[in-house]
Design a protein around this motif. Structure first.
Motif, PDB file in Angstrom:
ATOM      1  N   GLU A  76     -13.879  -0.065   2.350  1.00  0.00           N
ATOM      2  CA  GLU A  76     -12.841  -0.396   3.335  1.00  0.00           C
ATOM      3  C   GLU A  76     -13.433  -1.290   4.422  1.00  0.00           C
ATOM      4  OE1 GLU A  76     -10.702   2.891   4.862  1.00  0.00           O
ATOM      5  OE2 GLU A  76     -10.245   3.725   2.882  1.00  0.00           O
ATOM      6  N   PRO A  77     -12.602  -2.172   5.019  1.00  0.00           N
ATOM      7  CA  PRO A  77     -13.122  -3.128   5.999  1.00  0.00           C
ATOM      8  C   PRO A  77     -13.825  -2.450   7.174  1.00  0.00           C
ATOM      9  CG  PRO A  77     -10.907  -3.757   5.333  1.00  0.00           C
ATOM     10  CD  PRO A  77     -11.166  -2.414   4.734  1.00  0.00           C
ATOM     11  N   PHE A  78     -14.892  -3.073   7.633  1.00  0.00           N
ATOM     12  CA  PHE A  78     -15.643  -2.570   8.783  1.00  0.00           C
ATOM     13  C   PHE A  78     -16.277  -3.755   9.495  1.00  0.00           C
ATOM     14  CE2 PHE A  78     -18.623  -2.627   5.189  1.00  0.00           C
ATOM     15  CZ  PHE A  78     -19.694  -3.333   5.718  1.00  0.00           C
ATOM     16  N   ASN A 134     -13.626 -10.991   7.372  1.00  0.00           N
ATOM     17  CA  ASN A 134     -12.869 -12.026   8.082  1.00  0.00           C
ATOM     18  C   ASN A 134     -13.287 -13.386   7.526  1.00  0.00           C
ATOM     19  OD1 ASN A 134     -11.759 -13.874   9.840  1.00  0.00           O
ATOM     20  ND2 ASN A 134     -12.367 -12.819  11.703  1.00  0.00           N
ATOM     21  N   HIS A 135     -12.416 -13.968   6.698  1.00  0.00           N
ATOM     22  CA  HIS A 135     -12.729 -15.253   6.071  1.00  0.00           C
ATOM     23  C   HIS A 135     -11.939 -16.406   6.708  1.00  0.00           C
ATOM     24  CE1 HIS A 135     -14.920 -12.833   3.299  1.00  0.00           C
ATOM     25  NE2 HIS A 135     -13.842 -12.295   2.766  1.00  0.00           N
ATOM     26  N   GLU A 136     -11.358 -16.138   7.909  1.00  0.00           N
ATOM     27  CA  GLU A 136     -10.615 -17.199   8.599  1.00  0.00           C
ATOM     28  C   GLU A 136     -11.603 -18.245   9.128  1.00  0.00           C
ATOM     29  OE1 GLU A 136      -8.606 -15.042  11.693  1.00  0.00           O
ATOM     30  OE2 GLU A 136      -7.900 -13.532  10.242  1.00  0.00           O
ATOM     31  N   ARG A 189     -20.797 -15.378   0.252  1.00  0.00           N
ATOM     32  CA  ARG A 189     -19.522 -15.374   0.963  1.00  0.00           C
ATOM     33  C   ARG A 189     -19.759 -15.353   2.473  1.00  0.00           C
ATOM     34  NH1 ARG A 189     -16.162 -10.643  -1.828  1.00  0.00           N
ATOM     35  NH2 ARG A 189     -14.434 -11.550  -0.650  1.00  0.00           N
ATOM     36  N   PRO A 190     -18.858 -15.978   3.256  1.00  0.00           N
ATOM     37  CA  PRO A 190     -19.101 -16.067   4.703  1.00  0.00           C
ATOM     38  C   PRO A 190     -18.869 -14.739   5.418  1.00  0.00           C
ATOM     39  CG  PRO A 190     -17.009 -17.104   4.139  1.00  0.00           C
ATOM     40  CD  PRO A 190     -17.656 -16.727   2.838  1.00  0.00           C
ATOM     41  N   VAL A 191     -19.597 -14.556   6.506  1.00  0.00           N
ATOM     42  CA  VAL A 191     -19.466 -13.395   7.381  1.00  0.00           C
ATOM     43  C   VAL A 191     -19.263 -13.920   8.793  1.00  0.00           C
ATOM     44  CG1 VAL A 191     -20.611 -11.337   8.296  1.00  0.00           C
ATOM     45  CG2 VAL A 191     -21.028 -12.040   5.928  1.00  0.00           C
TER      46      VAL A 191
END
Length: 443
Positions: free
Chosen positions: A246-248, A264-266, A286-288
């Motif tokens: 789950e997101p954290f 958050n990939h915005e 993948r971006p962080v």
């Protein structure tokens, strides 16, 4: 029977550690070294690279002779934003310049004028304009102001990859280091930014290998798998990504307090860039989205001054209990100032106010990376996770979230071991790598 282990060097700016982890990721050996800095060719402080190299080689040679463990692999977690220039013989060709080294203003202006609009470039590379903290600009300075060093350089290695190269003897680039606000990577295009090719650097940057890549090497009479190294902030995130679905948000606290939202990939906004947000790259590329606060450093400096003012041992503050009444009294006070210590009746009140001010700044920095993600949990690891006052005040600042002190003993080292798990470990990844302690708002 000797216990199978991985040797991980965890190289921070201040502390350098060698850890041996068994297949359950328990630490079976730890050695810590504090090293004095030296100075570079212009007199600025920098890492003593020859001393670091010698220490690491000696330490690994020593543990390879241990009879109660069998070293199956070696990997490195190290700080980013630092480059090592190696010559044709694979030896360092110059100093390890400090990422806090002042950057020449005229060179910075020249760089951004040739690379397009500063704001657009920062968007494309997910890198606020940070001078020497943008490792790509360090290389730009070497090329344009230190041609002798540049011409001697065969390969430019990020620090984690150079330290792994000491054992593998194979030069590689790696995503978590490239994605560490270097200004080198085009996040939308998923390749080096065009300016890297324009500068003629593609031949000096070694091939990019996946973070899980290993090379079989002979160390003494032992055959060992050598990893290619990983940026320490990205390494610290690995145990959490493997355990929690789950997101954290992970707030990794140390000299820098870094809020990382892997969900958050915005794209970065102009406002976020202006407030020191950036994107790291995860071990899987993948971006962080992340924000940084120099809070650990500010805390250490202020604690020394509070202790001196009140005539107390700085260690005293590590054991101070949280006092909600003091916190309530201070809630509407002006910001903490080291210049106004005489207004506090005791050191406990002064310290509570310091931490309250840091938590207010942290609240703003962490909110920046939330975006539109449905994040309900905030994990805090590192130094501040062990600070009762900080954790209670943080829970009070985020009443809508579950706030946890998270314990992964030596998270960066564990992350560096986990990314090459399949190369050395015959068992499954343990289920409970991260231990949690929840904090709730105290009235």
């Amino acid at each position: 029977m000797p216990v199978p282990v991985i040797a991980v060097f965890d190289i921070g700016k201040t502390n350098k550690k060698l850890l041996l982890l068994n297949e359950q990721y328990h630490i079976v050996f730890e050695q810590q070294t504090c090293m004095q800095e030296t100075t570079d060719d212009t007199g600025d402080p920098c890492e003593d690279l020859p001393l670091l190299i010698n220490n690491m080689r000696q330490q690994l040679a020593a543990v390879l002779t241990m009879t109660d463990v069998e070293i199956k692999a070696v990997n490195v977690s190290a700080y980013g934003a630092s480059l090592v220039y190696i010559d044709e013989n694979g030896e360092p060709a110059g100093p390890l310049y400090n990422y806090l080294k002042p950057y020449p203003e005229e060179l910075s202006a020249r760089f951004y004028s040739s690379s397009g609009h500063r704001e657009q470039f920062s968007h494309q590379t997910a890198s606020p304009a940070l001078g020497s903290l943008n490792a790509g600009l360090q290389l730009y300075r070497v090329k344009h102001q230190l041609p002798s060093l540049y011409n001697r350089t065969r390969y430019v290695l990020h620090l984690p990859q150079f330290l792994s190269y000491l054992f593998s003897h194979e030069p590689f680039s790696e995503m978590t280091s490239i994605g560490c606000h270097t200004g080198l990577w085009d996040f939308a295009g998923q390749q080096y930014h065009p300016w890297v090719s324009r500068e003629g650097w593609l031949g000096k940057l070694p091939p990019i290998a996946p973070t899980h890549h290993t090379t079989q090497v002979q160390l003494g009479d032992k055959t060992v798998q050598a990893g290619i190294g990983i940026h320490d902030s990205s390494a610290a995130l690995v145990p959490y990504l493997l355990q929690f679905r789950e997101p954290f948000i992970l707030l990794s606290t140390g000299t820098w307090c870094i809020s990382m939202n892997p969900f958050n990939h915005e794209p970065l906004t102009t406002e976020e860039l202006q407030q020191d947000c950036l994107c790291y790259l995860r071990y899987d590329g993948r971006p962080v989205k992340s924000s940084r606060l120099f809070a650990g450093h500010a805390h250490e400096m202020a604690v020394q001054q509070i202790a001196a003012f009140f005539g107390e041992d700085p260690q005293h503050f590590k054991e101070l209990p949280y006092d909600p009444q003091i916190a309530a009294r201070l809630a509407s006070s002006p910001e903490f100032s080291i210049l106004a210590l005489s207004r506090y009746e005791n050191s406990s009140t002064a310290y509570h106010h310091l931490v309250l001010s840091l938590v207010k700044q942290q609240y703003h920095a962490t909110r920046l990376v939330m975006g539109h993600t449905a994040v309900r949990r905030l994990f805090v690891d590192g130094g501040f996770a062990r600070n009762n006052i900080y954790m209670h005040l943080l829970a009070k600042a985020f009443p809508e979230m579950e706030v946890y002190a998270a314990t992964v003993s030596q998270a960066s080292a564990v992350g560096a071991a986990l990314v090459i798990h399949d190369s050395w470990n015959t068992g499954p990844v343990p289920v409970h790598l991260v231990q949690l302690k929840r904090y709730a708002e105290t009235l």
